[in-house]
Write a protein that holds these residues in place. Sequence first.
Motif, PDB file in Angstrom:
ATOM      1  N   LYS A 123     -13.134 -44.250  -5.607  1.00  0.00           N
ATOM      2  CA  LYS A 123     -13.728 -43.890  -6.900  1.00  0.00           C
ATOM      3  C   LYS A 123     -13.367 -44.855  -8.016  1.00  0.00           C
ATOM      4  N   ASN A 124     -12.312 -45.647  -7.805  1.00  0.00           N
ATOM      5  CA  ASN A 124     -11.899 -46.641  -8.797  1.00  0.00           C
ATOM      6  C   ASN A 124     -12.387 -48.044  -8.456  1.00  0.00           C
ATOM      7  N   GLY A 125     -13.210 -48.149  -7.416  1.00  0.00           N
ATOM      8  CA  GLY A 125     -13.752 -49.444  -7.031  1.00  0.00           C
ATOM      9  C   GLY A 125     -12.852 -50.269  -6.144  1.00  0.00           C
ATOM     10  N   LYS A 126     -11.744 -49.690  -5.692  1.00  0.00           N
ATOM     11  CA  LYS A 126     -10.808 -50.418  -4.836  1.00  0.00           C
ATOM     12  C   LYS A 126     -11.257 -50.313  -3.385  1.00  0.00           C
ATOM     13  N   PRO A 127     -11.171 -51.409  -2.608  1.00  0.00           N
ATOM     14  CA  PRO A 127     -11.624 -51.369  -1.216  1.00  0.00           C
ATOM     15  C   PRO A 127     -10.882 -50.326  -0.391  1.00  0.00           C
ATOM     16  N   CYS A 128     -11.625 -49.625   0.461  1.00  0.00           N
ATOM     17  CA  CYS A 128     -11.029 -48.623   1.356  1.00  0.00           C
ATOM     18  C   CYS A 128     -10.500 -49.311   2.604  1.00  0.00           C
ATOM     19  N   VAL A 129      -9.563 -50.206   2.401  1.00  0.00           N
ATOM     20  CA  VAL A 129      -8.865 -50.901   3.471  1.00  0.00           C
ATOM     21  C   VAL A 129      -7.446 -51.161   2.988  1.00  0.00           C
ATOM     22  N   THR A 130      -6.493 -51.033   3.894  1.00  0.00           N
ATOM     23  CA  THR A 130      -5.110 -51.332   3.552  1.00  0.00           C
ATOM     24  C   THR A 130      -4.389 -51.771   4.817  1.00  0.00           C
ATOM     25  N   TYR A 131      -3.362 -52.577   4.655  1.00  0.00           N
ATOM     26  CA  TYR A 131      -2.518 -52.896   5.801  1.00  0.00           C
ATOM     27  C   TYR A 131      -1.687 -51.667   6.098  1.00  0.00           C
ATOM     28  N   VAL A 132      -1.897 -51.060   7.265  1.00  0.00           N
ATOM     29  CA  VAL A 132      -1.258 -49.789   7.597  1.00  0.00           C
ATOM     30  C   VAL A 132       0.211 -49.980   7.931  1.00  0.00           C
ATOM     31  N   GLY A 133       0.489 -50.899   8.858  1.00  0.00           N
ATOM     32  CA  GLY A 133       1.862 -51.098   9.283  1.00  0.00           C
ATOM     33  C   GLY A 133       1.918 -51.881  10.575  1.00  0.00           C
ATOM     34  N   PRO A 134       3.086 -52.046  11.156  1.00  0.00           N
ATOM     35  CA  PRO A 134       3.253 -52.896  12.338  1.00  0.00           C
ATOM     36  C   PRO A 134       2.707 -52.261  13.609  1.00  0.00           C
ATOM     37  N   GLY A 135       2.701 -53.065  14.675  1.00  0.00           N
ATOM     38  CA  GLY A 135       2.328 -52.572  15.997  1.00  0.00           C
ATOM     39  C   GLY A 135       0.964 -51.934  16.018  1.00  0.00           C
ATOM     40  N   GLY A 136       0.869 -50.835  16.759  1.00  0.00           N
ATOM     41  CA  GLY A 136      -0.406 -50.148  16.918  1.00  0.00           C
ATOM     42  C   GLY A 136      -0.675 -49.092  15.876  1.00  0.00           C
ATOM     43  N   SER A 137      -0.020 -49.164  14.723  1.00  0.00           N
ATOM     44  CA  SER A 137      -0.131 -48.101  13.714  1.00  0.00           C
ATOM     45  C   SER A 137      -1.561 -47.927  13.204  1.00  0.00           C
ATOM     46  N   GLY A 138      -2.333 -49.015  13.128  1.00  0.00           N
ATOM     47  CA  GLY A 138      -3.712 -48.897  12.676  1.00  0.00           C
ATOM     48  C   GLY A 138      -4.543 -48.040  13.609  1.00  0.00           C
ATOM     49  N   HIS A 139      -4.397 -48.268  14.910  1.00  0.00           N
ATOM     50  CA  HIS A 139      -5.107 -47.441  15.879  1.00  0.00           C
ATOM     51  C   HIS A 139      -4.527 -46.031  15.943  1.00  0.00           C
ATOM     52  N   PHE A 140      -3.235 -45.902  15.669  1.00  0.00           N
ATOM     53  CA  PHE A 140      -2.619 -44.579  15.679  1.00  0.00           C
ATOM     54  C   PHE A 140      -3.229 -43.687  14.606  1.00  0.00           C
ATOM     55  N   ILE A 141      -3.327 -44.190  13.369  1.00  0.00           N
ATOM     56  CA  ILE A 141      -3.863 -43.321  12.318  1.00  0.00           C
ATOM     57  C   ILE A 141      -5.363 -43.098  12.505  1.00  0.00           C
ATOM     58  N   LYS A 142      -6.069 -44.048  13.138  1.00  0.00           N
ATOM     59  CA  LYS A 142      -7.476 -43.787  13.453  1.00  0.00           C
ATOM     60  C   LYS A 142      -7.582 -42.670  14.490  1.00  0.00           C
ATOM     61  N   MET A 143      -6.665 -42.654  15.438  1.00  0.00           N
ATOM     62  CA  MET A 143      -6.624 -41.588  16.444  1.00  0.00           C
ATOM     63  C   MET A 143      -6.430 -40.231  15.775  1.00  0.00           C
ATOM     64  N   VAL A 144      -5.485 -40.156  14.829  1.00  0.00           N
ATOM     65  CA  VAL A 144      -5.254 -38.897  14.128  1.00  0.00           C
ATOM     66  C   VAL A 144      -6.446 -38.553  13.244  1.00  0.00           C
ATOM     67  N   HIS A 145      -7.007 -39.551  12.584  1.00  0.00           N
ATOM     68  CA  HIS A 145      -8.233 -39.335  11.805  1.00  0.00           C
ATOM     69  C   HIS A 145      -9.283 -38.652  12.666  1.00  0.00           C
ATOM     70  N   ASN A 146      -9.458 -39.134  13.902  1.00  0.00           N
ATOM     71  CA  ASN A 146     -10.486 -38.570  14.775  1.00  0.00           C
ATOM     72  C   ASN A 146     -10.153 -37.147  15.200  1.00  0.00           C
ATOM     73  N   SER A 147      -8.869 -36.844  15.365  1.00  0.00           N
ATOM     74  CA  SER A 147      -8.531 -35.476  15.742  1.00  0.00           C
ATOM     75  C   SER A 147      -8.773 -34.518  14.575  1.00  0.00           C
ATOM     76  N   ILE A 148      -8.494 -34.958  13.335  1.00  0.00           N
ATOM     77  CA  ILE A 148      -8.843 -34.151  12.164  1.00  0.00           C
ATOM     78  C   ILE A 148     -10.360 -33.978  12.097  1.00  0.00           C
TER      79      ILE A 148
END
Length: 631
Positions: A330-355
């Motif tokens: 809503k503030n015009g900031k890109p909806c992308v961020t460096y999540v963290g090391p290792g497989g953390s990006g895929h991990f939070i996408k996995m949880v996103h999908n379960s929600i």
Amino acid sequence: MLVIVTGVSGTGKTTLGSLLAEKLRLPFYDGDHFHPAENIAKMSAGHPLDDVDRIPWLQALADKLEESELKGGAVLACSALKNAYREKLSVSENLRWIHMIGDRDLIWDRMLARQNHYMKAGMLDSQIATWEKPLTGHELDISGTPEELFEESLNYLKSQPMKMKMGVIGMGVMGKSLALNLAEKGVPVSLYNRFVAGKEEGIALKVVDENPEFSNLLAFEDLQKFVDSLEKPRRILMMIPAGAAIDAQLDALIPILEKDDLVIDGGNSFYLDSDRRVARLHESGMHFLPMGVSGGEEGARKGPSIMPGGNAEGYAMVEDFLGRISAKDKNGKPCVTYVGPGGSGHFIKMVHNSIEYGEMQVLAELVHLLRFGFDCSAEQVSEIFSEWGKGELKSFLLEITADLLLFKENGDLLLDNILDQAGQKGTGAWSLTTALEYGIPYSPLAESVNARGVSGEKAMRVAFSQTFKHEFAKVEGALESWLPKIKAAYSLARIINHEVGFRLMKTVSDTKGWNLNFNEIARIWTNGCIIRSGLMETISSNYSDSVSFFETSGVKEQVISGRKDLAALVGLGLTHGFALPVMSAGINYLLGRITAESSASVIQAQRDYFGAHTYQRKDDPSGKFYHTNWI
């Protein structure tokens, strides 16, 4: 592509540059317009510029070229008389030079024919004297017609293809959509799709042919040529199925890549596999980003939510590109961020999908109960959902559910002709197994996975419905009296779904030392992704590691006020023959979380009775374990 057309004044740089820019669909810039006022005044007075005069001019041109490359390229016409000047303008390996060379008398005649130009014909000889033979690029004899010069220039540029900024492997729905999104945002993209005779032939080329408006796309079926087309260090995004296909593609890529190259896995890979692949590429001196992407086909094309993990150095290589193609909050900031090391990006996408699974199932349960328990028409349910979506319950999934309830085919509601067997791709089940591994209660979201499994047993369900003579019972009483309770129950069920997911993320983050930023994760989930909602905006603004999710401002009040309504709705649904697996599990989960004295003491007594597993006592705060001889 960046193209610079050079030559002394009067050679036709502007004419040729303008034609090339139009053909290549790139902006055109005339170098004369970048001179500071003092330079223009000096030349207007008939005095040639010296090297000191040209310093600010060359810097302005170099800045414009760098800016233009980020936006997809440009064509620039400027004199660039000396090789030192040309070196100053060499801001990219994607820069191509065309040098216009001609007879002095021909140029003189052209200059005399020009009107109202500050570069006077009398200054031509000083420019010719300053001109140095180019060390690189294409020399173009200006004696031909503008059309001939244009065709020769195009042929030269075609023979000198630019190095592309990004490569995308896999031209399925998501890969193609992301590639076109990148191209539209000015990122030159090489496309690769494997060649399988009779099955997959010319797939990448078809994408290019179907999108002629983009001049910054190249297509390949040869992996080596695809890799060679990319600027170094290379940036490659894989959009192919998770599992063995990812490792097979890496097996093919790694031998032909080099140190500091970057590979991104934008699919739904299991995060532990991604951990392993990060380590594998690190050993080869390369970067690997396991990157979640949410938003479906439309989101990928117009702006998804993007969740990269892996090497922070690798993320820095594509941060600008990912920011361009992502959705904006809503503030015009890109909806992308460096999540963290290792497989953390895929991990939070996995949880996103379960929600996501849980949110979809709750809506499905409500649609079913409203239509067949309260005897609402599909249009009435759509109207209820649309009204909810105008307030704090707004969400993408609520919005599309309201829409699909109105969609008709040949006059009939399409929904009623869709087979009631829900598909799934595995990410929900991965979340469940991870929750079990880390000892996190996950029953509401687990039930959303189980519900899809039960739906798949269609033949058995039909047979059992006849065996047990199951029918839905109509709810007695006015819908109007129930609607406020249904709304409150829905609101709380959603809160529970999100609390379960965020609790799993927090536990795994703490255990693995990822230090995930949950305000930032929630922020990038406020737009572009499937679970974007007003609730996610509340979470993004108020989440704190120091308090329970249920105690978050804006959430606590709904937990207090909504639990009786959720319990009442579940009871109503069950007694009238409606399966409400996620809402049922949700209220049980919540009551279990807020109950001070639970039934677990019976479990401990049972375990000690049959297995001597011991137990602790309330009246002994030391934590000592006891065993009783129960017989």
